[in-house]
Design an enzyme around this catalytic site. Structure first.
Site, PDB file in Angstrom:
ATOM      1  N   THR A 184       0.856  -1.179   0.000  1.00  0.00           N
ATOM      2  CA  THR A 184       0.000   0.000   0.000  1.00  0.00           C
ATOM      3  C   THR A 184       0.894   1.231   0.000  1.00  0.00           C
ATOM      4  O   THR A 184       2.003   1.179   0.503  1.00  0.00           O
ATOM      5  CB  THR A 184      -0.820  -0.060   1.304  1.00  0.00           C
ATOM      6  OG1 THR A 184      -1.765  -1.106   1.169  1.00  0.00           O
ATOM      7  CG2 THR A 184      -1.527   1.234   1.626  1.00  0.00           C
ATOM      8  N   ARG A 212     -14.706  -6.370   0.243  1.00  0.00           N
ATOM      9  CA  ARG A 212     -13.999  -6.092   1.516  1.00  0.00           C
ATOM     10  C   ARG A 212     -13.350  -4.700   1.446  1.00  0.00           C
ATOM     11  O   ARG A 212     -12.735  -4.323   0.468  1.00  0.00           O
ATOM     12  CB  ARG A 212     -12.944  -7.164   1.766  1.00  0.00           C
ATOM     13  CG  ARG A 212     -12.097  -6.947   3.023  1.00  0.00           C
ATOM     14  CD  ARG A 212     -10.788  -6.236   2.715  1.00  0.00           C
ATOM     15  NE  ARG A 212      -9.874  -6.221   3.856  1.00  0.00           N
ATOM     16  CZ  ARG A 212      -8.745  -5.520   3.872  1.00  0.00           C
ATOM     17  NH1 ARG A 212      -8.389  -4.796   2.845  1.00  0.00           N
ATOM     18  NH2 ARG A 212      -7.964  -5.546   4.923  1.00  0.00           N
ATOM     19  N   GLY A 238      -5.324  -4.567   7.630  1.00  0.00           N
ATOM     20  CA  GLY A 238      -6.346  -3.537   7.823  1.00  0.00           C
ATOM     21  C   GLY A 238      -7.345  -3.772   8.930  1.00  0.00           C
ATOM     22  O   GLY A 238      -7.799  -2.820   9.575  1.00  0.00           O
TER      23      GLY A 238
END
Ligand code: ASP
Length: 317
Positions: A184, A212, A238
């Site tokens: 990320t 999701r 997450g």
């Protein structure tokens, strides 16, 4: 006034043992390119918000990162992306979740913030809004990456999801390290006017369930900015980051308890999150241009550059 830009390209099991020289060079170049792009904006008196968007776009366009072009595959073999942006000077925010075929999701998050009258759009509604705003789209093949596809093939028939090199199922069991390294991306900045901003963009976790949504686009979990406290962009598994409201919790520790930026980040990442089984890290900056990198994983792709002439790119703990 001094100014600072801090970026990350994901956290996880990033150690010298699983990186070769070529990979190190790719990540160094990718992070440097993003830092230079954002820093140039700050140097010319631009806003922290513009610097954050510019730095993130560079990483979204680079397939080595798990965002934009390099987004990982969901259980259905699609690329669904999440992104968020927050302006700490006025507490304005924009976010998108589960978007497809958007070349730069962070630009769409900015459009949501500026022109939608809302904060958070998802799925096909976000896509329709993107079209109405003239946001650049890209076909599926733009997002196709063989190594990322192979990474998904390895686990698609299981209930595992995979973050960078580590996979967890709902029982917390791990799948073997496949050696793939994806991350990320995020950026936080303080500009010459003492305004701070934060942004995060991601493809989420490999083999994630259709629909999701992770922490990255959730304001207060993976992304938050407030001139009075800090700007934060998180990366990691997450679900615990969502449950711990990580970014806003750090802001609260500064605002209500008077902790320093570094102290607040350490309390949440190295203590609270560890107790919840959460793995990952974050980047942080405040309106004085002070910054921090904090992670409880083996490593985090990261970099910073400021007006005092300091700059660095690092991966390992
Ligand atoms: N936090 C992201 C998510 O759970 C993944 C990451 O940071 O690599 O979607």
């Amino acid at each position: 006034m001094s100014f600072t830009l801090v970026i990350h390209g994901g956290a996880g099991n990033i150690t010298p043992a699983i990186m070769n020289k070529e990979q190190e060079n790719h990540y160094t170049e990718g992070l440097k390119e993003a830092l230079d792009k954002g820093y140039e904006i700050l140097q010319h008196g631009g806003s922290s918000l513009d610097a954050v968007v510019a730095a993130i776009c560079v990483m979204e366009d680079n397939p080595i990162f798990n965002a934009g072009r390099g987004a990982v595959f969901t259980k259905k073999g699609l690329n669904e992306m999440d992104a968020a942006l927050m302006d700490g000077s006025i507490l304005a925010a924009g976010a998108v979740a589960g978007v497809r075929n958007i070349k730069n999701p962070i630009k769409l998050a900015r459009e949501v913030m500026l022109h939608s009258g809302h904060v958070f759009l998802s799925g096909s509604g976000a896509g329709e809004f993107a079209l109405s705003q003239g946001i650049e789209m890209a076909p599926d093949k733009y997002f196709f990456n063989q190594s990322r596809y192979d990474q998904w093939l390895e686990i698609r028939d299981t209930n595992f999801t995979q973050l960078d090199h580590k996979g967890d199922n709902l029982k917390g069991e791990t799948v073997p390290n496949t050696g793939h390294k994806f991350g990320t991306v995020g950026a936080v900045a303080c500009d010459q006017f003492g305004n701070i901003a934060a942004g995060t963009s991601t493809g989420g976790m490999t083999n994630k369930r259709f629909g999701r949504i992770g922490d990255s686009p959730v304001i207060g979990a993976g992304t938050y900015a407030n001139n009075r406290t800090c700007a934060i962009s998180c990366t990691g598994h997450g679900e615990p980051f969502l449950r711990a409201c990580v970014a806003h919790d750090i802001s609260c520790l500064i605002e209500y308890k008077g902790l320093s930026l570094q102290e607040a980040c350490a309390v949440v990442i190295k203590d609270k999150l560890v107790k919840m089984g959460g793995e990952g890290g974050l980047i942080a900056v405040n309106a004085l241009g002070e910054y921090d990198f904090c992670f409880n994983s083996a490593g985090m792709y990261r970099g910073m550059r400021n007006s005092e002439g300091k700059q660095l790119v690092a991966f390992y703990g």
